[in-house]
Design an enzyme around this catalytic site. Structure first.
Site, PDB file in Angstrom:
ATOM      1  N   LYS A 270       0.673  -1.328   0.034  1.00  0.00           N
ATOM      2  CA  LYS A 270       0.020  -0.031   0.055  1.00  0.00           C
ATOM      3  C   LYS A 270       0.909   1.085   0.021  1.00  0.00           C
ATOM      4  O   LYS A 270       2.154   1.398   0.301  1.00  0.00           O
ATOM      5  CB  LYS A 270      -1.087   0.025   1.274  1.00  0.00           C
ATOM      6  CG  LYS A 270      -2.183  -0.902   0.713  1.00  0.00           C
ATOM      7  CD  LYS A 270      -3.344  -0.966   2.059  1.00  0.00           C
ATOM      8  CE  LYS A 270      -4.380  -2.097   1.465  1.00  0.00           C
ATOM      9  NZ  LYS A 270      -5.345  -2.211   2.463  1.00  0.00           N
TER      10      LYS A 270
ATOM     11  N   ARG B 133      -3.225 -10.019   5.066  1.00  0.00           N
ATOM     12  CA  ARG B 133      -3.541 -10.156   3.451  1.00  0.00           C
ATOM     13  C   ARG B 133      -2.453  -9.658   2.588  1.00  0.00           C
ATOM     14  O   ARG B 133      -2.095  -8.447   2.833  1.00  0.00           O
ATOM     15  CB  ARG B 133      -4.958  -9.265   3.518  1.00  0.00           C
ATOM     16  CG  ARG B 133      -5.486  -9.351   1.974  1.00  0.00           C
ATOM     17  CD  ARG B 133      -6.854  -8.579   2.073  1.00  0.00           C
ATOM     18  NE  ARG B 133      -7.271  -8.546   0.583  1.00  0.00           N
ATOM     19  CZ  ARG B 133      -6.715  -7.516  -0.374  1.00  0.00           C
ATOM     20  NH1 ARG B 133      -5.741  -6.677  -0.109  1.00  0.00           N
ATOM     21  NH2 ARG B 133      -7.342  -7.640  -1.523  1.00  0.00           N
TER      22      ARG B 133
END
Ligand code: YH5
Length: 295
Positions: free
Chosen positions: A238, A274
């Site tokens: 991210k 994740r």
């Protein structure tokens, strides 16, 4: 030098298992890795739908081989600024992939969708978990689909909508607001007949958060233990990692930061991470686990 040995211990054991509808279980006695499988046209540069399906299944089998404890399959991008997709399109992408993985493996499958019709079809094809980034806010029919299939659900925090969430997010206290949000969504789920034992919580790294908010979530993850529910963290590749390291815009350049984030999440009490890079994350978490259990 003091002689006392500093021992790193895992936060106290809490939740024993995630129970699936068919009786299969996932033990939370060690950190679990959820491998990300995007089945969106932009994730595969060329070819038609069948090519996408073959490549997605190939990638799924590779992640299983690398030690993924479950897979998260999504047919709509929820990246900042992404456009929504129709349920028909989303289903056309994920259905053949779920069916093909189910033929070859018993790995737990999570369907990444906020649409009840997509969840319904995926669960009927053998998916086990619903990852709903809207936390049951988008589709009024989602709760009844979950109840019918007795499926575990991930309730994720997001401020705003994927299209606009990174436009000026602001909180007085991000973690307190996430906790209040979870209280509301858990209460809603319970009133719709979803058992507490089937809820997984996720503070939603990057979903309507500034860098300081993302960092605060990692630092104060321990505060989410009060819910006594499994905690999932998705930090892999991210943008907040790029904000810290300035490695450039290519998400593949964020592996080192992604591993650090996964390790920090687990050290602070997360149960599931994740990730895109399953092999490397499994290696890192095996070292964490060895130090915990041998120290
Ligand atoms: C999550 O945290 N995230 S989709 C942008 C990137 C890299 C990755 C620009 N679905 C989560 O993975 N579901 C997504 O680089 C999720 N938790 C849960 N439960 C966003 C994503 C990504 C976006």
């Amino acid at each position: 030098m003091p002689m006392t040995k500093q021992i790193l211990t895992r936060p106290p054991e809490r939740k024993p298992v995630i129970r699936f509808a068919d009786g299969r279980q996932l033990e939370l006695s060690r950190p679990l890795v959820m491998g990300i499988l995007n089945v969106t046209p932009d994730s595969f540069s060329d070819g038609g739908r069948f090519v996408d399906c073959d490549r997605a299944v190939e990638q799924a089998l590779r992640m299983i081989d690398e030690g993924a404890d479950m897979l998260d399959i999504g047919g709509e991008s929820t990246r900042p600024g992404a456009d929504p997709v129709s349920a028909e399109n989303e289903l056309a992408r994920v259905e053949p992939v779920i069916a093909a993985i189910r033929e070859r493996s018993k790995v737990p499958i999570s369907i990444d969708t906020y649409k009840a019709s997509v969840a319904e079809r995926a669960l009927a094809l053998g998916a086990d978990i619903v990852n709903d980034v809207s936390a049951l806010r988008r589709d009024p029919d989602m709760a009844s689909v979950l109840k019918k299939h007795a499926a575990p659900v991930v309730l994720m925090h997001m401020l705003g909508e994927p299209k606009t969430m990174q436009q000026q997010p602001r909180y007085d206290d991000c973690v307190n607001e996430i906790i209040r949000f979870f209280e509301q969504r858990i209460s809603y789920a319970e009133t719709r007949g979803i058992d507490r034992s089937r809820i997984i919580l996720d503070p939603g790294i990057g979903f309507g958060k500034r860098l300081v908010d993302n960092i605060d979530i990692f630092a104060r993850l321990g505060e989410l233990a009060r819910f006594d529910m499994p905690i999932l963290i998705g930090a892999s590749r991210k943008r907040f990692i790029e904000m810290i390291n300035a490695t450039g815009s290519a998400p593949e350049k964020r592996l080192g930061g992604s591993i650090a984030a996964a390790v920090m999440a687990i050290l602070h009490g997360a149960d599931i991470v994740r990730v895109h890079d399953v092999a490397e994350t499994v290696e890192a978490l095996k070292v964490v686990q060895a130090i915990w259990t041998e120290a």
